[in-house]
Scaffold this motif. Sequence first.
Motif, PDB file in Angstrom:
ATOM      1  N   ILE A  96       0.879  -1.146   0.077  1.00 16.39           N
ATOM      2  CA  ILE A  96       0.122  -0.081  -0.080  1.00 16.39           C
ATOM      3  C   ILE A  96       0.925   1.332   0.139  1.00 16.39           C
ATOM      4  N   ASN A  97       0.600   2.163  -0.912  1.00 17.86           N
ATOM      5  CA  ASN A  97       1.584   3.287  -1.294  1.00 17.86           C
ATOM      6  C   ASN A  97       0.556   4.406  -0.988  1.00 17.86           C
ATOM      7  N   ILE A  98       0.760   5.432  -0.087  1.00 17.42           N
ATOM      8  CA  ILE A  98       0.065   6.645   0.306  1.00 17.42           C
ATOM      9  C   ILE A  98       0.998   7.782  -0.177  1.00 17.42           C
ATOM     10  N   GLY A  99       0.562   8.703  -0.970  1.00 21.60           N
ATOM     11  CA  GLY A  99       1.292   9.728  -1.549  1.00 21.60           C
ATOM     12  C   GLY A  99       1.431  10.819  -0.364  1.00 21.60           C
ATOM     13  N   ASP A 100       2.185  11.837  -0.629  1.00 17.75           N
ATOM     14  CA  ASP A 100       2.243  13.150   0.228  1.00 17.75           C
ATOM     15  C   ASP A 100       0.903  14.112   0.376  1.00 17.75           C
ATOM     16  N   ASN A 101       0.896  14.457   1.401  1.00 20.14           N
ATOM     17  CA  ASN A 101      -0.364  15.438   1.562  1.00 20.14           C
ATOM     18  C   ASN A 101      -1.702  14.795   1.380  1.00 20.14           C
ATOM     19  N   CYS A 102      -1.719  13.481   1.834  1.00 13.43           N
ATOM     20  CA  CYS A 102      -3.131  12.939   1.929  1.00 13.43           C
ATOM     21  C   CYS A 102      -3.961  12.892   3.010  1.00 13.43           C
ATOM     22  N   LEU A 103      -5.123  13.091   2.944  1.00 11.16           N
ATOM     23  CA  LEU A 103      -6.084  13.093   4.104  1.00 11.16           C
ATOM     24  C   LEU A 103      -6.865  12.028   4.093  1.00 11.16           C
ATOM     25  N   ILE A 104      -6.997  11.094   5.031  1.00 13.64           N
ATOM     26  CA  ILE A 104      -7.681   9.991   5.151  1.00 13.64           C
ATOM     27  C   ILE A 104      -8.528   9.881   6.216  1.00 13.64           C
ATOM     28  N   ALA A 105      -9.945   9.920   5.864  1.00 17.75           N
ATOM     29  CA  ALA A 105     -10.669  10.346   7.096  1.00 17.75           C
ATOM     30  C   ALA A 105     -11.014   8.969   7.888  1.00 17.75           C
ATOM     31  N   ALA A 106     -11.928   9.245   9.024  1.00 23.07           N
ATOM     32  CA  ALA A 106     -12.047   8.114  10.016  1.00 23.07           C
ATOM     33  C   ALA A 106     -12.662   7.167   9.312  1.00 23.07           C
ATOM     34  N   ASN A 107     -12.683   5.813   9.819  1.00 25.97           N
ATOM     35  CA  ASN A 107     -13.378   4.510   9.333  1.00 25.97           C
ATOM     36  C   ASN A 107     -13.059   3.937   7.995  1.00 25.97           C
ATOM     37  N   CYS A 108     -12.118   4.369   7.357  1.00 26.47           N
ATOM     38  CA  CYS A 108     -11.662   3.744   5.706  1.00 26.47           C
ATOM     39  C   CYS A 108     -11.121   2.568   6.105  1.00 26.47           C
ATOM     40  N   GLY A 139      -2.423   8.360  -4.783  1.00 27.89           N
ATOM     41  CA  GLY A 139      -1.381   9.466  -5.124  1.00 27.89           C
ATOM     42  C   GLY A 139      -1.299  10.570  -4.288  1.00 27.89           C
ATOM     43  N   ASN A 140      -0.463  11.556  -4.771  1.00 29.67           N
ATOM     44  CA  ASN A 140      -0.285  12.783  -3.756  1.00 29.67           C
ATOM     45  C   ASN A 140      -1.492  13.768  -3.834  1.00 29.67           C
ATOM     46  N   ASN A 141      -1.680  14.252  -2.695  1.00 30.50           N
ATOM     47  CA  ASN A 141      -2.831  15.195  -2.599  1.00 30.50           C
ATOM     48  C   ASN A 141      -4.129  14.795  -2.544  1.00 30.50           C
ATOM     49  N   CYS A 142      -4.348  13.382  -2.150  1.00 31.89           N
ATOM     50  CA  CYS A 142      -5.687  12.935  -2.237  1.00 31.89           C
ATOM     51  C   CYS A 142      -6.489  13.175  -0.902  1.00 31.89           C
ATOM     52  N   TRP A 143      -7.883  13.236  -1.055  1.00 28.70           N
ATOM     53  CA  TRP A 143      -8.655  13.233   0.084  1.00 28.70           C
ATOM     54  C   TRP A 143      -9.568  12.102   0.003  1.00 28.70           C
ATOM     55  N   ILE A 144      -9.349  11.051   1.019  1.00 31.27           N
ATOM     56  CA  ILE A 144     -10.298   9.951   1.089  1.00 31.27           C
ATOM     57  C   ILE A 144     -11.159  10.135   1.903  1.00 31.27           C
ATOM     58  N   GLY A 145     -12.626  10.288   1.527  1.00 24.64           N
ATOM     59  CA  GLY A 145     -13.617  10.437   2.536  1.00 24.64           C
ATOM     60  C   GLY A 145     -14.100   9.564   3.582  1.00 24.64           C
ATOM     61  N   THR A 146     -14.701   9.795   4.765  1.00 22.13           N
ATOM     62  CA  THR A 146     -14.970   8.905   5.852  1.00 22.13           C
ATOM     63  C   THR A 146     -15.617   7.540   5.271  1.00 22.13           C
ATOM     64  N   GLY A 153      -5.556  -3.755  -5.779  1.00 26.78           N
ATOM     65  CA  GLY A 153      -5.504  -3.266  -7.264  1.00 26.78           C
ATOM     66  C   GLY A 153      -5.807  -2.043  -7.425  1.00 26.78           C
ATOM     67  N   THR A 154      -6.350  -1.284  -6.426  1.00 25.52           N
ATOM     68  CA  THR A 154      -6.737  -0.015  -6.775  1.00 25.52           C
ATOM     69  C   THR A 154      -5.514   1.035  -7.151  1.00 25.52           C
ATOM     70  N   LYS A 155      -5.761   1.869  -8.094  1.00 25.78           N
ATOM     71  CA  LYS A 155      -4.730   3.128  -8.565  1.00 25.78           C
ATOM     72  C   LYS A 155      -5.474   4.353  -8.335  1.00 25.78           C
ATOM     73  N   ILE A 156      -5.199   5.089  -7.407  1.00 24.18           N
ATOM     74  CA  ILE A 156      -5.915   6.429  -7.247  1.00 24.18           C
ATOM     75  C   ILE A 156      -4.725   7.637  -7.866  1.00 24.18           C
ATOM     76  N   GLY A 157      -5.117   8.297  -8.626  1.00 28.41           N
ATOM     77  CA  GLY A 157      -3.941   9.420  -9.279  1.00 28.41           C
ATOM     78  C   GLY A 157      -4.069  10.493  -8.237  1.00 28.41           C
ATOM     79  N   ASN A 158      -3.120  11.508  -8.685  1.00 27.39           N
ATOM     80  CA  ASN A 158      -2.733  12.684  -7.743  1.00 27.39           C
ATOM     81  C   ASN A 158      -4.029  13.597  -7.585  1.00 27.39           C
ATOM     82  N   ASN A 159      -4.066  14.191  -6.847  1.00 23.70           N
ATOM     83  CA  ASN A 159      -5.427  15.391  -6.216  1.00 23.70           C
ATOM     84  C   ASN A 159      -6.651  14.780  -6.699  1.00 23.70           C
ATOM     85  N   CYS A 160      -6.678  13.486  -6.215  1.00 22.06           N
ATOM     86  CA  CYS A 160      -8.309  13.023  -6.353  1.00 22.06           C
ATOM     87  C   CYS A 160      -8.967  13.115  -5.008  1.00 22.06           C
ATOM     88  N   ILE A 161     -10.600  13.144  -5.237  1.00 19.60           N
ATOM     89  CA  ILE A 161     -11.374  13.175  -3.940  1.00 19.60           C
ATOM     90  C   ILE A 161     -12.068  11.837  -4.085  1.00 19.60           C
TER      91      ILE A 161
END
Length: 190
Positions: A96-108, A139-146, A153-161
């Motif tokens: 699992i690779n989480i980029g820079d400046n990411c926000l992972i909200a609760a209960n993910c 990717g970098n700068n991602c926000w993963i909501g609660t 196998g999921t790949k999420i690009g930079n700056n995604c919500i």
Amino acid sequence: MIQTLLNYFFRYFLFIRNKNVILNGKLKIKNKPLVHILDGTKLIIGDNVTLNSKNAKYHVNMFAPVKIYLDKVGAKITIGNNSRIHGSCLHAYKSINIGDNCLIAANCQIFDGNGHETSLDDPTKRLKITGISKPILIGNNCWIGTSVIILPGTKIGNNCIVAAGSVVKGEFKDNSLIAGNPAKFIKFVK
């Protein structure tokens, strides 16, 4: 004062003295996370990372503390600089690779392998056979909501919500708004 001392204690005993952990700077811990790091695995934590398991003063109710599990030899979790993880689970069989400046909200729930195969021919095998693993890349700068679930196998690009409550599988380009169950690309965001 007591909480600050406890957080230093957690950081030292769970991460600093563990030979399978690489700390690349400041790590802020709020309340004790659940950590299982098997020998032969690697946890790499960037600078200025926050692992928040403290429900007080957090805007969403956390159902459990941050949970970091590396339980197959060769597994690796990387958390980039300035990223914050709140009361969520990272479970790696492979990567699992989480980029820079990411926000992972609760209960993910972020896991790169299924706990069991479907074994439809003989369901009793489910208890004995683990499923396949596929790396996850956020990717970098991602926000993963609660309450988001990110599947193997999921790949999420930079700056995604990723919208709250989404179940995510697949590949998503930079600057995507992702939502739903199953999650789909909604639109590009700037």
